[in-house]
Design a protein around this motif. Structure first.
Motif, PDB file in Angstrom:
ATOM      1  N   MET A   1      -7.716 -78.190  -0.165  1.00  0.00           N
ATOM      2  CA  MET A   1      -7.444 -76.759  -0.106  1.00  0.00           C
ATOM      3  C   MET A   1      -6.363 -76.353  -1.112  1.00  0.00           C
ATOM      4  O   MET A   1      -6.450 -75.294  -1.744  1.00  0.00           O
ATOM      5  N   ARG A   2      -5.356 -77.194  -1.203  1.00  0.00           N
ATOM      6  CA  ARG A   2      -4.283 -76.878  -2.149  1.00  0.00           C
ATOM      7  C   ARG A   2      -4.804 -76.867  -3.581  1.00  0.00           C
ATOM      8  O   ARG A   2      -4.469 -75.993  -4.366  1.00  0.00           O
ATOM      9  N   ARG A   3      -5.651 -77.882  -3.900  1.00  0.00           N
ATOM     10  CA  ARG A   3      -6.213 -77.937  -5.245  1.00  0.00           C
ATOM     11  C   ARG A   3      -7.100 -76.730  -5.509  1.00  0.00           C
ATOM     12  O   ARG A   3      -7.083 -76.149  -6.597  1.00  0.00           O
ATOM     13  N   PHE A   5      -6.800 -73.795  -4.106  1.00  0.00           N
ATOM     14  CA  PHE A   5      -5.939 -72.624  -4.235  1.00  0.00           C
ATOM     15  C   PHE A   5      -5.308 -72.553  -5.631  1.00  0.00           C
ATOM     16  O   PHE A   5      -5.279 -71.491  -6.262  1.00  0.00           O
ATOM     17  N   LEU A   6      -4.815 -73.704  -6.120  1.00  0.00           N
ATOM     18  CA  LEU A   6      -4.197 -73.726  -7.444  1.00  0.00           C
ATOM     19  C   LEU A   6      -5.221 -73.436  -8.534  1.00  0.00           C
ATOM     20  O   LEU A   6      -4.912 -72.740  -9.518  1.00  0.00           O
ATOM     21  N   SER A   7      -6.435 -73.966  -8.378  1.00  0.00           N
ATOM     22  CA  SER A   7      -7.477 -73.688  -9.362  1.00  0.00           C
ATOM     23  C   SER A   7      -7.835 -72.209  -9.380  1.00  0.00           C
ATOM     24  O   SER A   7      -7.984 -71.604 -10.444  1.00  0.00           O
ATOM     25  N   SER A   8      -7.960 -71.616  -8.195  1.00  0.00           N
ATOM     26  CA  SER A   8      -8.273 -70.179  -8.119  1.00  0.00           C
ATOM     27  C   SER A   8      -7.147 -69.344  -8.717  1.00  0.00           C
ATOM     28  O   SER A   8      -7.395 -68.356  -9.418  1.00  0.00           O
TER      29      SER A   8
END
Length: 262
Positions: A1-3, A5-8
């Motif tokens: 989820m963190r990845r 979120f950072l990609s978005s």
């Protein structure tokens, strides 16, 4: 989820940055085809009438020719002087060479308005009439530091051995500079030239203050804007943007791309 979120977040930032940069250009080009008298929403449909009006306007075409003349001539002079200065400071021990390099690059940190006002005062003191030549002098002043910085940065120590070999084979200093050093630095010289053309093509303040009757295209566009917005000014602006982008693409494809391959 963190990845995710950072990609978005990264993609959102990227799209926002490009929209902030290019959205005004898209609007400018879009409303240059406006089938109406005002370049404002709603868009009334595509029409080429404003581009036809631009090419039929003698004053605009004359200003376009003046801009090309000033840009090419001033860029040639700026590149020549920048190359000679870079060669002299890189290959010879001159007094206070660091100070001289600083003085050559200093105009890059000065506002174009200050440079234009200073040149105007000097030209008036020398009773030199304002013309395209004085505009070209101003553009040489602002482009010379750029040309010097680009060419000087590319004069590495690995070139010295080649120049020494040429001297050992009987070439004098002038032949070494013209037949050996200049060809080796040609990608940097051409890069400086095309960037100078781009900056001179778009420059307004110096061209406005140092010209009188024969004006460049940015000055003519400014005079058109004084009477209000119309799709014709958008068409002229789109053509100026097209020329600038074309020069940068040529620079990227034929110079920077070749340098990376080498």
């Amino acid at each position: 989820m963190r990845r995710l979120f950072l990609s978005s977040l990264s993609w959102t930032y990227l799209v926002g940055a490009y929209a902030f940069i290019f959205l005004p250009v898209v609007v400018l080009v879009l409303f240059s085809f406006q089938d109406g008298r005002l370049p404002v929403p709603p868009f009334n449909g595509f029409s080429k009438q404003w581009y036809e009006a631009v090419f039929a306007d003698r004053k605009l075409m004359a200003a376009l020719g003046n801009s090309l003349l000033v840009a090419l001539a001033s860029s040639i002079v700026a590149c020549l002087l920048g190359f000679l200065a870079a060669y002299g400071l890189a290959r010879y021990r001159l007094p206070a060479s660091a100070l001289q390099r600083g003085l050559l690059i200093a105009p890059m940190t000065v506002s174009y308005l200050i440079i234009a006002l200073g040149l105007l005062a000097v030209l008036n003191g020398l009773n030199v009439p304002l013309s395209l030549m004085t505009v070209g002098i101003g553009h040489v002043v602002i482009n010379l530091p750029l040309c010097f910085a680009i060419i000087y940065a590319s004069m590495g120590d690995h070139h010295i051995n080649i120049e020494r070999a040429a001297r050992d084979l009987g070439a004098n200093d002038f032949k070494v500079m013209v037949l050996v050093t200049a060809p080796m630095l040609m990608p940097s010289i051409l890069a400086a030239f095309f960037l100078s053309v781009t900056f001179s093509w778009d420059e307004f303040i110096i061209a406005f203050l140092l010209s009188r009757f024969d004006v460049t295209l940015p000055v003519e566009i400014w005079s058109m804007l004084r009477s209000g917005l119309n799709p014709k000014t958008n068409a002229v602006g789109s053509l100026v943007f097209l020329v600038s982008v074309a020069l940068l693409l040529i620079l990227e494809l034929f110079l920077f791309g070749r340098t990376r391959k080498q």
